[in-house]
Write an enzyme that holds these catalytic residues in place. Structure first.
Site, PDB file in Angstrom:
ATOM      1  N   ARG A 216       1.027  -1.338  -0.099  1.00  0.00           N
ATOM      2  CA  ARG A 216      -0.026  -0.109   0.025  1.00  0.00           C
ATOM      3  C   ARG A 216       0.956   1.395  -0.137  1.00  0.00           C
ATOM      4  NH1 ARG A 216      -4.332  -0.537   4.553  1.00  0.00           N
ATOM      5  NH2 ARG A 216      -2.602  -1.384   5.538  1.00  0.00           N
TER       6      ARG A 216
ATOM      7  N   LYS B  48      -0.120 -20.188   4.774  1.00  0.00           N
ATOM      8  CA  LYS B  48      -0.868 -20.416   5.800  1.00  0.00           C
ATOM      9  C   LYS B  48      -1.190 -19.196   6.754  1.00  0.00           C
ATOM     10  CE  LYS B  48       0.786 -22.121   9.819  1.00  0.00           C
ATOM     11  NZ  LYS B  48       1.467 -20.978  10.678  1.00  0.00           N
TER      12      LYS B  48
ATOM     13  N   ASP C 232       3.567 -24.991   2.913  1.00  0.00           N
ATOM     14  CA  ASP C 232       3.919 -25.414   4.234  1.00  0.00           C
ATOM     15  C   ASP C 232       5.341 -25.255   4.281  1.00  0.00           C
ATOM     16  OD1 ASP C 232       4.643 -26.739   6.584  1.00  0.00           O
ATOM     17  OD2 ASP C 232       2.662 -27.442   6.936  1.00  0.00           O
ATOM     18  N   HIS C 233       6.019 -24.290   4.861  1.00  0.00           N
ATOM     19  CA  HIS C 233       7.194 -24.156   4.622  1.00  0.00           C
ATOM     20  C   HIS C 233       8.111 -25.525   5.375  1.00  0.00           C
ATOM     21  CE1 HIS C 233       7.551 -22.197   8.727  1.00  0.00           C
ATOM     22  NE2 HIS C 233       8.920 -22.588   8.529  1.00  0.00           N
TER      23      HIS C 233
ATOM     24  N   LYS D 103      12.115 -27.954   4.025  1.00  0.00           N
ATOM     25  CA  LYS D 103      13.185 -27.926   4.751  1.00  0.00           C
ATOM     26  C   LYS D 103      14.019 -29.125   4.269  1.00  0.00           C
ATOM     27  CE  LYS D 103      11.553 -25.859   8.975  1.00  0.00           C
ATOM     28  NZ  LYS D 103      12.231 -24.875   9.274  1.00  0.00           N
TER      29      LYS D 103
ATOM     30  N   GLU E 150      10.192 -24.177  20.193  1.00  0.00           N
ATOM     31  CA  GLU E 150      10.962 -22.929  19.903  1.00  0.00           C
ATOM     32  C   GLU E 150      11.108 -22.133  21.312  1.00  0.00           C
ATOM     33  OE1 GLU E 150       8.911 -20.892  16.464  1.00  0.00           O
ATOM     34  OE2 GLU E 150       7.183 -21.770  17.255  1.00  0.00           O
TER      35      GLU E 150
ATOM     36  N   ASP F 286      -1.554 -22.992  14.651  1.00  0.00           N
ATOM     37  CA  ASP F 286      -0.595 -22.309  14.212  1.00  0.00           C
ATOM     38  C   ASP F 286       0.477 -23.431  13.614  1.00  0.00           C
ATOM     39  OD1 ASP F 286       1.206 -20.030  13.451  1.00  0.00           O
ATOM     40  OD2 ASP F 286       2.452 -20.570  15.235  1.00  0.00           O
TER      41      ASP F 286
ATOM     42  N   HIS G  83       2.187 -28.012  10.075  1.00  0.00           N
ATOM     43  CA  HIS G  83       3.651 -28.411  10.002  1.00  0.00           C
ATOM     44  C   HIS G  83       3.679 -29.561  10.539  1.00  0.00           C
ATOM     45  CE1 HIS G  83       4.142 -24.561   8.711  1.00  0.00           C
ATOM     46  NE2 HIS G  83       4.497 -23.759  10.026  1.00  0.00           N
TER      47      HIS G  83
ATOM     48  N   LYS H  23       5.958 -22.533  22.172  1.00  0.00           N
ATOM     49  CA  LYS H  23       6.988 -21.196  22.288  1.00  0.00           C
ATOM     50  C   LYS H  23       7.475 -21.140  23.628  1.00  0.00           C
ATOM     51  CE  LYS H  23       5.121 -19.437  18.300  1.00  0.00           C
ATOM     52  NZ  LYS H  23       5.857 -19.345  17.126  1.00  0.00           N
TER      53      LYS H  23
HETATM   54  C1  BG6 Z   1       5.299 -20.600  11.309  1.00  0.00           C
HETATM   55  C2  BG6 Z   1       4.383 -20.301  12.685  1.00  0.00           C
HETATM   56  O1  BG6 Z   1       4.427 -21.167  10.351  1.00  0.00           O
HETATM   57  O2  BG6 Z   1       6.332 -21.470  11.547  1.00  0.00           O
HETATM   58  C3  BG6 Z   1       5.367 -19.557  13.691  1.00  0.00           C
HETATM   59  O3  BG6 Z   1       3.472 -19.319  12.312  1.00  0.00           O
HETATM   60  C4  BG6 Z   1       6.577 -20.470  14.015  1.00  0.00           C
HETATM   61  O4  BG6 Z   1       4.881 -19.496  14.785  1.00  0.00           O
HETATM   62  C5  BG6 Z   1       7.324 -20.888  12.594  1.00  0.00           C
HETATM   63  O5  BG6 Z   1       7.472 -19.458  14.644  1.00  0.00           O
HETATM   64  C6  BG6 Z   1       8.464 -21.831  12.922  1.00  0.00           C
HETATM   65  O6  BG6 Z   1       9.093 -22.044  11.592  1.00  0.00           O
HETATM   66  P1  BG6 Z   1      10.761 -22.509  11.737  1.00  0.00           P
HETATM   67  O7  BG6 Z   1      11.077 -22.508  10.320  1.00  0.00           O
HETATM   68  O8  BG6 Z   1      11.321 -21.424  12.392  1.00  0.00           O
HETATM   69  O9  BG6 Z   1      10.656 -23.648  12.531  1.00  0.00           O
END
Ligand code: BG6
Length: 491
Positions: A51, A148, A177-178, A182, A216, A235, A240, A339
């Site tokens: 924007r 997501k 879904d990243h 990996k 994390e 989340d 994941h 977390k």
């Molecule tokens: C994201 C979540 O999809 O993945 C986050 O929304 C999380 O809350 C993150 O911290 C973790 O990804 P990675 O690659 O750092 O393990």
């Protein structure tokens, strides 16, 4: 080792949300690295949109700052080539203003791949797609990338998928879904299906249970607003962790073809034994972090960070899942994520069954069952815990040692970020590492009853001190079954 690069066709990549966190931290650095490795075709363009009132050059300055912050060892020549690829188009998605300008830029060349990356909140996905349809830029070579969260439950995910599906066909939709990008996650498939060693043992007859931990050490920080509407189950688990579980549990697909892999993952999701009002109290644990210490310093609790002491949102989940099929009947899959835990570690630990009979006397010591540890982060690698004889004289004494394979030590190459591979897969049109619509639906179908049961329960998430391994109920969940969370993590 030389980096192998698969060429991709000419493309225009449009990034919505180009001044956001994801673009800064992940997308711009990933594209820079792909360019640096020579994968971007000569005229590939990255059309950034947000924007803000920027010119192309303003945005290039902005991108330069992001790259300086997130990429080590920038190279001047690579940088200048990369920045030249960037264009900027101001779009206000809510009012629709600016889409015509995007069309003008895209129409400068028609026969190239067009990828639209929605790095914005899901509430904007529908409007963006409708506008792209309206201005007529969704060519046969177009694709859309969705981040997501895809919905907050099954019904909202369906509504979202319907809206996007009205403009793009399923084979044009890339749901990221990243975790699937990996390196070690893909190695899980190599490990299982490129080795004769594991597959014959990969079943309930030989595996006692599986643990999947995604821990994390950070708190929610600046994302508290989003996070409070989601919580750890939505989340991390819905996407994941269930994807990791699928890759561990699926049958061998007939090939690496996208639908073959996704068909097998879908069967696993459908076979998950339901958790709901009848059993959630025995099979799930919710936690929320309280003030504590992390990385040596004092940190506030979740409610203080959020500024709302009423929130019941969970920042930790542990649960026991079972897959009701022939391969896995009776083998628990313990999942935990949270977390502000004691350390950042993600790993899958496959615990094999104990040997049926020991020929060694008591003086040899106890025999620990084998485990296979697949470490996603940090220090990607695979480790097999085996029993050996303690070296030297002194009789037969046994001890456990790791057969260790650290990828960082073995392969002296930069470990590419998941987004590098995934963005290039989008351009190549390869959907193997992306979620199909029915997978998302099946994952929600399993998650929804847990959310409902939690919502109806009077219990609130159990507090845990920041910097620990979560509430003690999580330990009890596993110990009730005579097992413990993998020591690797919990020490
Ligand atoms: C994201 C979540 O999809 O993945 C986050 O929304 C999380 O809350 C993150 O911290 C973790 O990804 P990675 O690659 O750092 O393990």
């Amino acid at each position: 080792m030389a980096v192998r690069v698969i060429e991709v066709e000419e493309f225009d990549l449009v990034v919505f949300g180009a001044s956001g966190d994801l673009a800064n931290r992940k997308l711009l650095p990933a594209l820079y690295h792909r360019d640096q490795d020579g994968q971007l075709p000569e005229n590939a363009r990255i059309i950034c949109s947000a924007r803000r009132d920027y010119s192309d050059d303003d945005y290039r300055d902005y991108a330069l700052k992001a790259l300086k912050e997130h990429v080590k060892d920038l190279d001047d020549a690579d940088l200048s080539r990369f920045l030249k690829r960037l264009r900027y188009v101001k779009i206000d998605v809510a009012s629709g203003a600016g889409f015509e300008d995007l069309k003008t830029v895209l129409d400068e060349r028609e026969d190239v791949i067009r990828a639209f990356y929605l790095a914005v909140g899901p509430d904007l996905f529908g409007t963006i797609c409708e506008n792209l349809g309206r201005i007529g830029v969704v060519s046969d070579k177009a694709r859309v990338v969705m981040e997501k969260p895809i919905g907050k439950d099954g019904a909202s995910a369906q509504a979202l998928n319907d809206t996007v599906g009205a403009v793009f066909k399923e084979d044009q939709i890339f749901r990221i879904d990243h975790y699937l990008g990996k390196e070690t996650v893909q190695n899980l498939m190599a490990l299982r299906f490129a080795n004769a060693l594991f597959e014959p043992l990969w079943n309930a007859a030989h595996i006692d249970h599986v643990q999947i931990t995604v821990a994390e050490s950070l708190g929610v920080g600046g994302r508290a607003g989003y996070y409070d509407t989601a919580g750890a189950l939505r989340d991390m688990v819905q996407n994941h962790m269930l994807q990791l579980l699928c890759l561990v549990a699926m049958e061998p697909p007939e090939s690496m073809n996208a639908d073959s892999v996704r068909d097998e993952k879908l069967k696993v999701l459908k076979a998950l034994a339901p958790i709901g009002a009848q059993n959630f109290d025995k099979l799930t644990v919710r936690g929320q972090y309280r003030a504590g210490a992390s990385a040596g310093g004092a940190v506030p609790g979740y409610l203080e960070e959020l500024g709302n002491d009423e929130s019941r949102t969970e920042t930790f989940v542990a649960l026991k899942a079972e897959i009701a099929n022939w391969r896995w009947a009776g083998v628990p899959f313990y999942l935990r994520t949270g977390k502000r835990l004691a350390q950042r570690v993600s790993e899958i630990v496959v615990h094999f069954r104990p040997i049926p009979h020991s020929i060694f006397g008591a003086e040899a010591g106890s025999i620990t069952a084998n485990t296979l540890i697949i470490r996603l982060q940090p220090d990607e690698g695979v480790q097999m815990q085996v029993m050996i004889k303690d070296p030297g004289p002194g009789g037969m004494r046994l001890r456990q040692v790791p057969l260790d394979m650290s990828f960082a030590e073995e392969f002296k190459v930069r470990n590419p970020d998941a987004y590098e591979r995934l963005i290039m897969d989008v351009i190549r049109g390869n959907q193997t590492l992306f979620m199909r619509r029915d997978e998302v639906d099946a994952a929600w179908a399993w998650i929804d009853p847990i959310l409902t049961a939690w919502g109806n329960s009077k219990e609130t998430p159990k507090g845990y001190t920041a910097g620990t391994w979560g509430p003690s109920a999580s330990i009890a969940l596993v110990e009730r079954d005579g097992r413990t969370w993998s020591e690797e993590n919990s020490n």
